[in-house]
Motif scaffolding. Structure first.
Motif, short mmCIF file in Angstrom:
data_model
loop_
_atom_site.label_atom_id
_atom_site.label_comp_id
_atom_site.label_asym_id
_atom_site.label_seq_id
_atom_site.Cartn_x
_atom_site.Cartn_y
_atom_site.Cartn_z
N ILE A 10 0.83 -1.22 0.00
CA ILE A 10 0.00 0.00 0.00
C ILE A 10 0.85 1.26 0.00
O ILE A 10 0.39 2.33 -0.38
CB ILE A 10 -1.00 0.03 1.19
CG1 ILE A 10 -0.26 0.02 2.53
CG2 ILE A 10 -1.97 -1.14 1.08
CD1 ILE A 10 -0.86 0.93 3.55
N ALA A 40 -6.62 -0.62 -1.41
CA ALA A 40 -7.33 -1.43 -0.42
C ALA A 40 -7.35 -2.89 -0.87
O ALA A 40 -6.94 -3.22 -1.98
CB ALA A 40 -8.76 -0.90 -0.25
N SER A 67 -4.88 -7.27 2.24
CA SER A 67 -4.49 -7.90 3.51
C SER A 67 -3.82 -9.26 3.32
O SER A 67 -3.02 -9.68 4.14
CB SER A 67 -5.69 -8.03 4.45
OG SER A 67 -6.66 -8.89 3.89
N TYR A 96 -3.54 5.08 7.16
CA TYR A 96 -4.12 4.20 6.14
C TYR A 96 -5.44 3.61 6.63
O TYR A 96 -6.45 3.63 5.91
CB TYR A 96 -3.13 3.08 5.79
CG TYR A 96 -3.72 2.00 4.93
CD1 TYR A 96 -4.04 2.24 3.60
CD2 TYR A 96 -3.96 0.73 5.45
CE1 TYR A 96 -4.59 1.25 2.81
CE2 TYR A 96 -4.50 -0.27 4.66
CZ TYR A 96 -4.82 0.00 3.34
OH TYR A 96 -5.36 -0.99 2.56
N ILE A 151 -9.03 4.20 4.70
CA ILE A 151 -9.88 3.17 4.07
C ILE A 151 -11.24 3.09 4.75
O ILE A 151 -12.24 2.84 4.10
CB ILE A 151 -9.20 1.78 3.98
CG1 ILE A 151 -8.86 1.21 5.34
CG2 ILE A 151 -8.01 1.79 3.07
CD1 ILE A 151 -8.48 -0.26 5.29
N GLU A 152 -11.27 3.35 6.05
CA GLU A 152 -12.55 3.36 6.75
C GLU A 152 -13.42 4.52 6.23
O GLU A 152 -14.60 4.34 5.95
CB GLU A 152 -12.35 3.51 8.26
CG GLU A 152 -13.65 3.51 9.03
CD GLU A 152 -13.47 3.65 10.54
OE1 GLU A 152 -14.49 3.83 11.21
OE2 GLU A 152 -12.33 3.59 11.02
N LEU A 198 -13.90 1.28 2.44
CA LEU A 198 -13.18 0.15 1.86
C LEU A 198 -12.69 -0.78 2.96
O LEU A 198 -12.75 -0.45 4.14
CB LEU A 198 -11.97 0.67 1.05
CG LEU A 198 -12.32 1.62 -0.09
CD1 LEU A 198 -11.05 2.23 -0.68
CD2 LEU A 198 -13.13 0.91 -1.17
N SER A 199 -12.18 -1.95 2.56
CA SER A 199 -11.63 -2.88 3.54
C SER A 199 -10.22 -3.28 3.14
O SER A 199 -9.83 -3.13 1.99
CB SER A 199 -12.52 -4.11 3.66
OG SER A 199 -12.53 -4.83 2.45
N ARG A 200 -9.50 -3.76 4.12
CA ARG A 200 -8.12 -4.20 3.88
C ARG A 200 -8.14 -5.43 3.00
O ARG A 200 -7.29 -5.71 2.26
CB ARG A 200 -7.42 -4.52 5.19
CG ARG A 200 -7.17 -3.31 6.03
CD ARG A 200 -6.44 -3.61 7.32
NE ARG A 200 -5.40 -4.59 7.15
CZ ARG A 200 -5.13 -5.56 8.02
NH1 ARG A 200 -5.83 -5.66 9.11
NH2 ARG A 200 -4.18 -6.42 7.80
#
Length: 118
Positions: A38, A57, A60, A107, A111-112, A116-118
């Protein structure tokens, strides 16, 4: 002007999805693949100005497949999602290690806010 801090050892731990780097100044950083992805220094992520920076995003589970030396000053990191255009200089990797807590918190907040999500 201070000389750039060079690594004394770089260890890719594929199973843990982390890059461990020891630097000549005695610092040691454990940098997760997701964090490195990222924060890629590539134009694709950073853009050509701060306003063009892209929020990355959904990384993970990303891993690192290869490290490629770039001269005596950097490495190219090849990620298993196909991204491989960033050149990570020793200075940039050292900065990522030093600023990890701050950058990671920023970060997560971004994203929150973007939903968005990881």
């Amino acid at each position: 002007m201070t000389a750039p801090v060079e690594p004394t050892e770089i260890r890719l731990k594929r199973a843990e999805r982390v890059l461990e780097i020891d630097f000549a100044d005695g610092s040691r950083f454990v940098l997760p693949a997701e964090y490195l992805r990222i924060e890629s220094p590539s134009a694709e992520v950073q853009g050509h100005s701060p306003e063009q920076r892209q929020l990355v995003a959904g990384k993970s589970g990303v891993g690192i497949t290869a490290l490629e030396p770039t001269g005596h000053y950097a490495i190219r990191i090849v990620f298993d999602d196909g991204h491989s255009t960033g050149i990570y200089s020793w200075d940039y990797l050292h900065r990522l290690g030093r600023e990890r807590e701050y950058r990671w918190a920023a970060y997560l907040k971004a994203i929150e806010a973007a939903g968005l999500s990881r």
